[in-house]
Design a protein around this motif. Sequence first.
Motif, PDB file in Angstrom:
ATOM      1  N   ALA A 145       0.826  -1.203   0.000  1.00  0.00           N
ATOM      2  CA  ALA A 145       0.000   0.000   0.000  1.00  0.00           C
ATOM      3  C   ALA A 145       0.863   1.258   0.000  1.00  0.00           C
ATOM      4  N   TYR A 146       2.064   1.165   0.573  1.00  0.00           N
ATOM      5  CA  TYR A 146       2.954   2.327   0.577  1.00  0.00           C
ATOM      6  C   TYR A 146       3.318   2.729  -0.846  1.00  0.00           C
ATOM      7  N   LEU A 147       3.504   1.754  -1.729  1.00  0.00           N
ATOM      8  CA  LEU A 147       3.865   2.071  -3.109  1.00  0.00           C
ATOM      9  C   LEU A 147       2.723   2.770  -3.842  1.00  0.00           C
ATOM     10  N   ASP A 148       1.485   2.395  -3.494  1.00  0.00           N
ATOM     11  CA  ASP A 148       0.338   3.030  -4.134  1.00  0.00           C
ATOM     12  C   ASP A 148       0.146   4.469  -3.657  1.00  0.00           C
ATOM     13  N   ALA A 149       0.401   4.699  -2.365  1.00  0.00           N
ATOM     14  CA  ALA A 149       0.239   6.038  -1.779  1.00  0.00           C
ATOM     15  C   ALA A 149       1.278   6.191  -0.684  1.00  0.00           C
ATOM     16  N   PRO A 150       2.461   6.737  -1.012  1.00  0.00           N
ATOM     17  CA  PRO A 150       3.575   6.811  -0.056  1.00  0.00           C
ATOM     18  C   PRO A 150       3.316   7.759   1.109  1.00  0.00           C
ATOM     19  N   THR A 151       2.453   7.324   2.021  1.00  0.00           N
ATOM     20  CA  THR A 151       2.160   8.113   3.217  1.00  0.00           C
ATOM     21  C   THR A 151       3.116   7.704   4.326  1.00  0.00           C
ATOM     22  N   PRO A 152       3.862   8.640   4.903  1.00  0.00           N
ATOM     23  CA  PRO A 152       4.828   8.285   5.947  1.00  0.00           C
ATOM     24  C   PRO A 152       4.153   7.559   7.112  1.00  0.00           C
ATOM     25  N   GLY A 153       4.723   6.426   7.480  1.00  0.00           N
ATOM     26  CA  GLY A 153       4.243   5.683   8.644  1.00  0.00           C
ATOM     27  C   GLY A 153       3.073   4.766   8.383  1.00  0.00           C
ATOM     28  N   ALA A 154       2.400   4.914   7.235  1.00  0.00           N
ATOM     29  CA  ALA A 154       1.207   4.098   6.989  1.00  0.00           C
ATOM     30  C   ALA A 154       1.543   2.616   6.922  1.00  0.00           C
TER      31      ALA A 154
END
Length: 251
Positions: free
Chosen positions: A60-69
Amino acid sequence: MNTVAIVSTTGGAGRSTLTAELASLLAQRKHPALALECDPANVLGFHFGMREIPEDGLGAYLDAPTPGAWARAGQRSDDDVLFVPWGSGGAPAALANAAPDWLGRLLAQVDLPPRGVTLIDCARWPSPLADQAIAAADLVLVLAPAQPETCLTLRRLADALTAQGKTARYVATRLQPARQLHVDIVALLQAMLGQDMLPYHVHDDSSVAEALARSESFCRSTPHSQAAHDMNGLASWLSAWLEAATQESRP
Protein backbone atom coordinates in the motif's frame (compact mmCIF):
# COMPACT_ATOMS: atom_id res chain seq x y z
CA MET A 1 19.75 -2.97 13.64
CA ASN A 2 20.83 -5.34 10.86
CA THR A 3 18.82 -6.36 7.82
CA VAL A 4 18.85 -9.84 6.28
CA ALA A 5 17.33 -10.45 2.84
CA ILE A 6 16.19 -14.03 2.23
CA VAL A 7 16.49 -14.73 -1.48
CA SER A 8 16.31 -17.57 -3.98
CA THR A 9 16.50 -18.01 -7.74
CA THR A 10 13.83 -20.74 -7.86
CA GLY A 11 10.34 -21.19 -6.51
CA GLY A 12 9.63 -23.54 -3.62
CA ALA A 13 12.96 -22.86 -1.93
CA GLY A 14 11.32 -22.10 1.44
CA ARG A 15 11.84 -18.34 1.66
CA SER A 16 8.64 -17.62 3.60
CA THR A 17 9.02 -20.65 5.86
CA LEU A 18 12.59 -19.79 6.79
CA THR A 19 11.78 -16.11 7.30
CA ALA A 20 9.00 -16.93 9.77
CA GLU A 21 10.90 -19.63 11.64
CA LEU A 22 14.14 -17.65 11.86
CA ALA A 23 12.28 -14.60 13.13
CA SER A 24 10.68 -16.66 15.89
CA LEU A 25 13.92 -18.42 16.83
CA LEU A 26 15.88 -15.16 16.90
CA ALA A 27 13.19 -13.57 19.08
CA GLN A 28 13.68 -16.49 21.49
CA ARG A 29 17.38 -15.62 21.50
CA LYS A 30 16.53 -12.04 22.59
CA HIS A 31 16.96 -10.42 19.18
CA PRO A 32 14.01 -8.06 18.57
CA ALA A 33 12.74 -9.28 15.20
CA LEU A 34 10.80 -7.69 12.36
CA ALA A 35 9.59 -10.00 9.56
CA LEU A 36 8.87 -7.95 6.46
CA GLU A 37 6.99 -9.34 3.47
CA CYS A 38 8.33 -7.91 0.21
CA ASP A 39 6.43 -10.24 -2.09
CA PRO A 40 2.93 -9.75 -3.54
CA ALA A 41 2.37 -13.50 -3.22
CA ASN A 42 1.41 -12.83 0.43
CA VAL A 43 2.60 -16.23 1.69
CA LEU A 44 4.51 -15.11 4.78
CA GLY A 45 1.35 -14.01 6.59
CA PHE A 46 -0.02 -17.55 6.64
CA HIS A 47 2.98 -18.58 8.76
CA PHE A 48 1.86 -16.01 11.33
CA GLY A 49 -1.74 -17.21 11.40
CA MET A 50 -3.33 -14.89 8.83
CA ARG A 51 -6.13 -16.37 6.75
CA GLU A 52 -7.04 -13.39 4.59
CA ILE A 53 -4.84 -10.98 2.65
CA PRO A 54 -5.04 -7.61 4.44
CA GLU A 55 -5.69 -4.39 2.58
CA ASP A 56 -2.87 -2.50 4.26
CA GLY A 57 0.80 -3.40 4.21
CA LEU A 58 4.05 -2.68 2.48
CA GLY A 59 2.44 -2.75 -0.96
CA ALA A 60 0.00 0.00 0.00
CA TYR A 61 2.95 2.33 0.58
CA LEU A 62 3.87 2.07 -3.11
CA ASP A 63 0.34 3.03 -4.13
CA ALA A 64 0.24 6.04 -1.78
CA PRO A 65 3.58 6.81 -0.06
CA THR A 66 2.16 8.11 3.22
CA PRO A 67 4.83 8.29 5.95
CA GLY A 68 4.24 5.68 8.64
CA ALA A 69 1.21 4.10 6.99
CA TRP A 70 3.01 0.88 6.13
CA ALA A 71 4.27 0.50 9.69
CA ARG A 72 0.75 0.79 11.09
CA ALA A 73 -0.10 -2.41 9.23
CA GLY A 74 2.31 -4.27 11.50
CA GLN A 75 1.11 -7.06 13.77
CA ARG A 76 2.82 -8.83 16.64
CA SER A 77 2.80 -12.61 16.76
CA ASP A 78 2.40 -14.80 19.83
CA ASP A 79 6.17 -15.34 19.91
CA ASP A 80 6.84 -11.57 19.93
CA VAL A 81 7.77 -11.14 16.27
CA LEU A 82 6.66 -7.91 14.61
CA PHE A 83 5.28 -8.77 11.18
CA VAL A 84 4.42 -6.42 8.31
CA PRO A 85 2.50 -8.06 5.43
CA TRP A 86 2.58 -7.03 1.80
CA GLY A 87 -1.19 -6.65 1.63
CA SER A 88 -3.33 -6.06 -1.43
CA GLY A 89 -1.50 -2.97 -2.71
CA GLY A 90 1.51 -2.58 -4.94
CA ALA A 91 0.03 -2.38 -8.42
CA PRO A 92 2.46 -3.14 -11.29
CA ALA A 93 2.47 0.53 -12.31
CA ALA A 94 3.43 1.57 -8.79
CA LEU A 95 6.25 -0.97 -8.73
CA ALA A 96 7.54 0.22 -12.08
CA ASN A 97 7.60 3.86 -10.97
CA ALA A 98 9.01 3.30 -7.48
CA ALA A 99 12.30 4.91 -6.46
CA PRO A 100 15.30 2.56 -6.68
CA ASP A 101 15.95 2.80 -2.93
CA TRP A 102 12.44 3.07 -1.50
CA LEU A 103 12.73 -0.03 0.68
CA GLY A 104 16.06 1.01 2.17
CA ARG A 105 14.65 4.44 3.01
CA LEU A 106 11.67 2.87 4.75
CA LEU A 107 13.85 0.55 6.80
CA ALA A 108 15.97 3.52 7.87
CA GLN A 109 12.87 4.72 9.74
CA VAL A 110 12.60 1.51 11.78
CA ASP A 111 13.77 1.97 15.35
CA LEU A 112 14.79 -1.49 16.55
CA PRO A 113 17.38 -1.93 19.33
CA PRO A 114 21.02 -2.57 18.30
CA ARG A 115 20.59 -6.36 18.64
CA GLY A 116 17.46 -6.22 16.51
CA VAL A 117 17.09 -7.73 13.06
CA THR A 118 14.81 -7.22 10.08
CA LEU A 119 14.25 -10.34 7.98
CA ILE A 120 12.93 -9.66 4.48
CA ASP A 121 11.00 -12.38 2.68
CA CYS A 122 11.43 -11.12 -0.87
CA ALA A 123 10.18 -12.16 -4.27
CA ARG A 124 12.16 -14.61 -6.37
CA TRP A 125 15.31 -13.21 -7.99
CA PRO A 126 15.70 -11.68 -10.54
CA SER A 127 12.96 -9.15 -9.86
CA PRO A 128 12.74 -5.47 -8.85
CA LEU A 129 11.52 -6.41 -5.36
CA ALA A 130 14.39 -8.83 -4.81
CA ASP A 131 16.81 -6.11 -5.94
CA GLN A 132 15.26 -3.69 -3.44
CA ALA A 133 15.71 -6.18 -0.59
CA ILE A 134 19.29 -6.99 -1.58
CA ALA A 135 20.20 -3.29 -1.81
CA ALA A 136 18.84 -2.70 1.71
CA ALA A 137 20.45 -5.79 3.26
CA ASP A 138 23.53 -6.12 5.44
CA LEU A 139 23.48 -9.88 4.80
CA VAL A 140 21.92 -11.79 1.91
CA LEU A 141 20.87 -15.32 2.86
CA VAL A 142 20.48 -17.26 -0.38
CA LEU A 143 18.38 -20.43 -0.31
CA ALA A 144 19.53 -23.12 -2.70
CA PRO A 145 17.08 -26.02 -2.98
CA ALA A 146 18.62 -29.33 -4.00
CA GLN A 147 17.28 -29.34 -7.54
CA PRO A 148 18.91 -29.02 -10.97
CA GLU A 149 17.41 -25.56 -11.60
CA THR A 150 19.48 -24.20 -8.73
CA CYS A 151 22.73 -25.19 -10.40
CA LEU A 152 21.64 -23.43 -13.60
CA THR A 153 20.62 -20.13 -11.98
CA LEU A 154 22.66 -19.64 -8.82
CA ARG A 155 25.96 -18.62 -10.42
CA ARG A 156 24.39 -15.52 -11.94
CA LEU A 157 23.05 -14.37 -8.57
CA ALA A 158 26.34 -15.10 -6.81
CA ASP A 159 28.22 -13.03 -9.38
CA ALA A 160 25.72 -10.17 -9.02
CA LEU A 161 26.09 -10.15 -5.23
CA THR A 162 29.88 -10.14 -5.50
CA ALA A 163 29.76 -7.24 -7.97
CA GLN A 164 27.61 -5.27 -5.49
CA GLY A 165 29.98 -6.00 -2.63
CA LYS A 166 27.28 -7.79 -0.65
CA THR A 167 27.96 -10.21 2.18
CA ALA A 168 26.17 -13.40 1.17
CA ARG A 169 25.79 -16.85 2.66
CA TYR A 170 24.13 -19.85 1.03
CA VAL A 171 21.92 -22.55 2.56
CA ALA A 172 20.89 -25.80 0.87
CA THR A 173 17.18 -26.50 1.36
CA ARG A 174 14.65 -29.24 0.56
CA LEU A 175 17.44 -31.79 0.96
CA GLN A 176 16.62 -35.52 0.82
CA PRO A 177 19.89 -37.36 1.60
CA ALA A 178 18.47 -40.67 0.37
CA ARG A 179 18.40 -39.26 -3.16
CA GLN A 180 21.83 -39.39 -4.76
CA LEU A 181 20.95 -36.47 -7.04
CA HIS A 182 20.41 -34.24 -4.00
CA VAL A 183 23.74 -35.29 -2.51
CA ASP A 184 25.50 -34.57 -5.80
CA ILE A 185 23.87 -31.15 -6.15
CA VAL A 186 24.91 -30.12 -2.64
CA ALA A 187 28.47 -31.27 -3.34
CA LEU A 188 28.46 -29.22 -6.55
CA LEU A 189 27.18 -26.14 -4.71
CA GLN A 190 29.82 -26.52 -2.02
CA ALA A 191 32.54 -26.70 -4.66
CA MET A 192 31.10 -23.60 -6.37
CA LEU A 193 30.57 -21.46 -3.26
CA GLY A 194 33.31 -22.60 -0.89
CA GLN A 195 33.14 -21.17 2.63
CA ASP A 196 30.17 -18.97 1.73
CA MET A 197 27.96 -22.05 1.86
CA LEU A 198 26.83 -22.71 5.42
CA PRO A 199 26.93 -26.25 6.83
CA TYR A 200 23.31 -26.02 8.02
CA HIS A 201 21.36 -27.85 5.32
CA VAL A 202 17.58 -27.73 5.74
CA HIS A 203 16.11 -31.16 5.06
CA ASP A 204 12.78 -31.86 3.40
CA ASP A 205 10.52 -32.73 6.33
CA SER A 206 6.80 -33.57 6.43
CA SER A 207 6.51 -31.76 9.78
CA VAL A 208 6.80 -28.42 7.96
CA ALA A 209 3.64 -28.83 5.87
CA GLU A 210 1.75 -30.40 8.78
CA ALA A 211 2.59 -27.49 11.08
CA LEU A 212 1.60 -24.91 8.47
CA ALA A 213 -1.76 -26.64 8.03
CA ARG A 214 -2.32 -26.20 11.77
CA SER A 215 -1.04 -22.58 11.75
CA GLU A 216 1.85 -23.58 13.99
CA SER A 217 5.60 -23.14 13.97
CA PHE A 218 7.17 -26.52 13.21
CA CYS A 219 10.12 -25.66 15.45
CA ARG A 220 7.67 -25.40 18.37
CA SER A 221 5.20 -28.13 17.44
CA THR A 222 7.83 -30.73 16.45
CA PRO A 223 11.01 -29.57 18.21
CA HIS A 224 12.77 -32.92 17.70
CA SER A 225 12.18 -33.10 13.95
CA GLN A 226 15.11 -32.90 11.53
CA ALA A 227 13.89 -29.59 10.10
CA ALA A 228 13.63 -28.04 13.58
CA HIS A 229 17.17 -29.21 14.33
CA ASP A 230 18.39 -27.67 11.07
CA MET A 231 16.64 -24.37 11.73
CA ASN A 232 18.01 -24.07 15.25
CA GLY A 233 21.53 -24.53 13.91
CA LEU A 234 20.95 -21.84 11.31
CA ALA A 235 19.38 -19.50 13.89
CA SER A 236 22.35 -19.97 16.23
CA TRP A 237 24.75 -19.08 13.41
CA LEU A 238 22.70 -16.02 12.50
CA SER A 239 22.50 -14.93 16.13
CA ALA A 240 26.29 -15.09 16.38
CA TRP A 241 26.60 -13.10 13.13
CA LEU A 242 24.25 -10.44 14.50
CA GLU A 243 26.22 -10.18 17.74
CA ALA A 244 29.49 -9.73 15.81
CA ALA A 245 27.91 -7.15 13.48
CA THR A 246 26.53 -5.24 16.47
CA GLN A 247 29.95 -5.16 18.13
CA GLU A 248 31.59 -3.89 14.94
CA SER A 249 29.07 -1.07 14.57
CA ARG A 250 29.67 0.31 18.06
CA PRO A 251 32.00 3.33 18.26
